[in-house]
Design an enzyme around this catalytic site. Structure first.
Site, PDB file in Angstrom:
ATOM      1  CE  LYS A  79      42.389  51.839  41.241  1.00 38.10           C
ATOM      2  NZ  LYS A  79      43.499  52.301  40.363  1.00 38.10           N
ATOM      3  CD  GLU A  95      38.544  42.997  27.517  1.00 41.14           C
ATOM      4  OE1 GLU A  95      39.152  42.227  27.302  1.00 41.14           O
ATOM      5  OE2 GLU A  95      38.587  44.216  27.612  1.00 41.14           O
ATOM      6  CD  GLU A 152      47.993  41.641  27.296  1.00 42.78           C
ATOM      7  OE1 GLU A 152      47.966  41.547  28.454  1.00 42.78           O
ATOM      8  OE2 GLU A 152      46.888  41.904  26.491  1.00 42.78           O
ATOM      9  CB  CYS A 172      42.824  43.707  25.763  1.00 44.91           C
ATOM     10  SG  CYS A 172      41.266  44.542  25.352  1.00 44.91           S
TER      11      CYS A 172
HETATM   12  P1  NDP Z   1      46.555  46.261  36.025  1.00 43.72           P
HETATM   13  O1  NDP Z   1      45.699  44.864  35.832  1.00 43.72           O
HETATM   14  O2  NDP Z   1      47.568  46.283  37.098  1.00 43.72           O
HETATM   15  O3  NDP Z   1      45.553  47.374  36.162  1.00 43.72           O
HETATM   16  C1  NDP Z   1      44.048  47.571  35.976  1.00 43.72           C
HETATM   17  C2  NDP Z   1      43.280  48.278  37.104  1.00 43.72           C
HETATM   18  O4  NDP Z   1      43.165  47.491  38.162  1.00 43.72           O
HETATM   19  C3  NDP Z   1      43.955  49.606  37.452  1.00 43.72           C
HETATM   20  O5  NDP Z   1      42.889  50.512  37.839  1.00 43.72           O
HETATM   21  C4  NDP Z   1      44.771  49.062  38.768  1.00 43.72           C
HETATM   22  O6  NDP Z   1      44.951  50.339  39.395  1.00 43.72           O
HETATM   23  C5  NDP Z   1      43.747  48.119  39.220  1.00 43.72           C
HETATM   24  N1  NDP Z   1      44.581  47.217  40.370  1.00 43.72           N
HETATM   25  C6  NDP Z   1      45.786  46.768  40.024  1.00 43.72           C
HETATM   26  N2  NDP Z   1      46.007  45.735  41.259  1.00 43.72           N
HETATM   27  C7  NDP Z   1      44.909  45.681  41.783  1.00 43.72           C
HETATM   28  C8  NDP Z   1      44.555  44.898  42.790  1.00 43.72           C
HETATM   29  N3  NDP Z   1      45.500  43.936  43.347  1.00 43.72           N
HETATM   30  N4  NDP Z   1      43.321  44.882  43.496  1.00 43.72           N
HETATM   31  C9  NDP Z   1      42.500  46.029  42.706  1.00 43.72           C
HETATM   32  N5  NDP Z   1      42.574  46.567  41.584  1.00 43.72           N
HETATM   33  C10 NDP Z   1      44.022  46.512  41.075  1.00 43.72           C
HETATM   34  O7  NDP Z   1      47.094  46.676  34.693  1.00 43.72           O
HETATM   35  P2  NDP Z   1      48.726  47.592  34.690  1.00 43.72           P
HETATM   36  O8  NDP Z   1      48.368  48.734  34.443  1.00 43.72           O
HETATM   37  O9  NDP Z   1      49.445  47.031  35.718  1.00 43.72           O
HETATM   38  O10 NDP Z   1      49.183  46.531  33.270  1.00 43.72           O
HETATM   39  C11 NDP Z   1      49.669  45.553  33.568  1.00 43.72           C
HETATM   40  C12 NDP Z   1      49.483  44.576  32.285  1.00 43.72           C
HETATM   41  O11 NDP Z   1      48.174  44.157  32.206  1.00 43.72           O
HETATM   42  C13 NDP Z   1      49.786  45.283  30.923  1.00 43.72           C
HETATM   43  O12 NDP Z   1      51.139  45.156  30.651  1.00 43.72           O
HETATM   44  C14 NDP Z   1      48.979  44.366  29.960  1.00 43.72           C
HETATM   45  O13 NDP Z   1      49.509  43.143  29.601  1.00 43.72           O
HETATM   46  C15 NDP Z   1      47.785  44.238  30.836  1.00 43.72           C
HETATM   47  N6  NDP Z   1      46.547  45.218  30.569  1.00 43.72           N
HETATM   48  C16 NDP Z   1      45.602  44.835  29.959  1.00 43.72           C
HETATM   49  C17 NDP Z   1      44.533  45.668  29.803  1.00 43.72           C
HETATM   50  C18 NDP Z   1      43.314  45.060  28.870  1.00 43.72           C
HETATM   51  O14 NDP Z   1      42.691  45.962  28.202  1.00 43.72           O
HETATM   52  N7  NDP Z   1      43.052  44.020  28.615  1.00 43.72           N
HETATM   53  C19 NDP Z   1      44.590  46.910  30.345  1.00 43.72           C
HETATM   54  C20 NDP Z   1      45.753  47.143  30.982  1.00 43.72           C
HETATM   55  C21 NDP Z   1      46.684  46.467  31.066  1.00 43.72           C
HETATM   56  P3  NDP Z   1      46.477  50.958  39.198  1.00 43.72           P
HETATM   57  O15 NDP Z   1      46.705  51.145  37.757  1.00 43.72           O
HETATM   58  O16 NDP Z   1      46.007  52.370  39.847  1.00 43.72           O
HETATM   59  O17 NDP Z   1      47.612  50.295  39.934  1.00 43.72           O
END
Ligand code: NDP
Length: 501
Positions: free
Chosen positions: A180, A255, A389, A289
């Protein structure tokens, strides 16, 4: 992919073919540099996740991949790597269009991707099972076998690279996969699935359901047929996903976020350290990250380092991500832009000083989600800008008195993902590395990766490891077979006490 009114329309990729959602719903993917509509994409939910898990389950059960001769799996993954290599220009342009990262960064990053499939194909091809010491006339051999259907949730910041760190070991080990991708950047994942099919990956082995975290993501995490969940995303999402994995007693790799320190030791070359600190902070507009977001410098050298960093940050060329001269693109979304702006205001209110940046660029860039590279000085470790972050192009300069003080500040956050140390003496750097609570530490560099590098963090930065041999093992489980070589077993025929070990 089809087109409607000149706009690309993508379906899910399930069982080797593209499919629309049952209710025909789609969502939009837009270019963060200018807001233009790039594509419409099928919005999946529990129904589509169910179909994908069914397809992946059937593919696993009949052994078309999991029981394929490992030499054949190796051959198909190698062909997949070659096909990705051939498609790199197209993939880099599409990824840059959706993420907003400059094409020159995207090309450099995606250029590494074929290596991951080749590396893990080789790991699977050369994996050796074990024979353990076992008392008595017994042979105990331990086979490493795939888990089954695994679920992968990927973010928007490095869509293909992060997917690849999960997908390559999962496939090499013989699992079948349902991915996903992020709602912001699903297109290259869908294209990758088609490349895999054309390279000979059997149908049903690699499935993609597009949609939102709360819909498709939550459905994937709740399904009892899934044997492992692998997420890269925010720490709060990590807690939700790990909880669901716990309820179903399945493995989970998360991660998550980070707040990487960039520690400049007094013996470091300050020009090199300044170049490293700006590279660490502003690549991908800080949306990684492992972004170096806390520069720790000795109090006697802070002014000299800041002066060098500011000069470099101001020279970064902001602009159209597809222009090869551009060095900094927009943030991925309005949400990330607002988050960055909010944190800059918090930093100012906390008393930190903006040494450069701290605003959106004017002119035609104002229609995209651009933000200038921003350096805060006068930052105290307790400030929110030094703890949370931000995930934007913002870094904080903090000063330390001595190495013990630097270690205390570096470790005094809830995250523990990455760090870099800048020094003229590698041995001194290695000594300091021993004292840092994080999973990845670079000495005189930052952001460097390799397929063999186990990637992941400590504390709230997550659990488990992606990539490397550890990442591969996390996509397998063991099966112990104990063979009685010559001892007749008749437990009830005698009253003698026989050892069971
Ligand atoms: P999320 O953690 O929300 O998204 C990561 C993935 O998980 C996406 O595919 C998202 O889907 C999915 N997801 C979100 N909520 C759920 C859930 N309840 N159950 C299952 N899957 C879920 O990241 P965001 O895009 O909202 O970013 C938020 C913050 O997270 C950023 O500002 C940053 O701080 C951090 N982040 C860290 C990353 C890293 O590399 N460690 C990468 C991205 C974000 P969808 O996007 O379609 O909602």
């Amino acid at each position: 992919m089809t087109t409607l009114d000149g706009i690309a329309v993508y379906g899910h990729f399930i069982g080797g073919r593209e499919r629309a959602s049952a209710d025909g719903r789609t969502f939009e993917v837009r270019n963060p540099a200018n807001g233009a509509l790039v594509a419409r994409v099928a919005e999946g939910g529990a129904a589509e996740i169910g179909l994908a898990i069914e397809a992946a389950g059937a593919a696993f059960a009949d052994g078309r991949w999991s029981r394929l001769a490992v030499s054949e799996r190796h051959r198909i993954l190698s062909r997949f790597a070659d096909a990705i290599e051939a498609a790199l220009p197209e993939l880099a342009t599409l990824e840059s269009t959706c993420v907003g990262r400059p094409l020159r960064e995207m090309r450099a990053q995606l250029g590494r991707i074929p290596e991951f499939y080749r590396y893990f194909a080789a790991v699977a091809r050369t994996a050796e099972d074990a024979v353990t010491p076992f008392e008595g006339p017994y042979l105990n051999y331990v086979r490493r076998v795939p888990l089954g259907v695994v679920g992968q949730l990927t973010p928007w910041n490095h869509p293909l690279l992060i997917l690849t760190k999960k997908l390559a070991p999962a496939l090499a080990a013989g699992n079948t996969v349902v991915v996903k991708p992020s709602e912001f950047t699903p297109l290259t994942t869908l294209v990758l699935a088609q490349i895999a099919r054309d390279a000979g990956l059997p149908d049903g082995v690699f499935n993609v359901v597009t949609g939102f975290g709360a819909g498709a993501g939550a459905a994937l995490c709740s399904d009892k047929r899934i044997r492992k969940l692998d997420l890269t995303g925010g720490t709060e999402t990590g807690r939700v996903v790990a909880k669901l994995a716990g309820e179903n007693l399945i493995r989970v790799t998360c991660e998550l976020g980070g707040k990487a320190p960039v520690i400049v030791l007094p013996d470091a070359d300050l020009d090199r350290a300044a170049a490293g600190a700006t590279f660490a902070a502003f690549i991908a507009s800080g949306q990684t990250c492992v972004a170096g977001t806390r520069v720790l410098v000795h109090e006697s050298q802070a002014d000299a380092l800041v002066e060098r960093m500011v000069r470099r940050a101001r020279a970064i060329r902001i602009g159209d991500p597809l222009d090869l001269q551009t060095q900094l693109g927009p943030l991925v979304s309005q949400g990330q832009l607002e988050r960055t702006e909010r944190y800059v205001e918090i930093g100012k209110a906390e008393g930190a000083k903006v040494a450069c940046g701290g605003r959106r660029p004017a002119g035609e860039l104002a229609q995209g989600f651009f933000y200038e590279p921003t350096i805060f000085t006068g930052v105290l470790p307790s400030m929110r800008i030094a703890q949370d972050e931000i995930f934007g192009p913002v870094t904080c300069v903090l000063t330390y008195r001595d190495v013990d003080d630097a270690v205390r500040i570096a470790n005094d956050v809830e995250f523990g993902l990455a760090a870099s140390i800048w020094t003229g003496d590698a041995a001194r750097g290695m000594k300091l590395a021993e004292r840092l609570e994080c999973g990845i530490i670079w000495i005189n560099d930052h952001h460097r990766i390799d397929p063999a590098l186990p990637w992941g963090g400590m504390k709230d930065s997550g659990i488990g490891r992606e990539a490397g041999l550890e990442g591969y093992r996390e996509y397998t489980t063991t099966k112990s077979v104990i063979v009685n070589l010559d001892e007749p077993v008749d437990w009830y025929a005698t009253n003698a006490v026989v050892r069971l070990s």
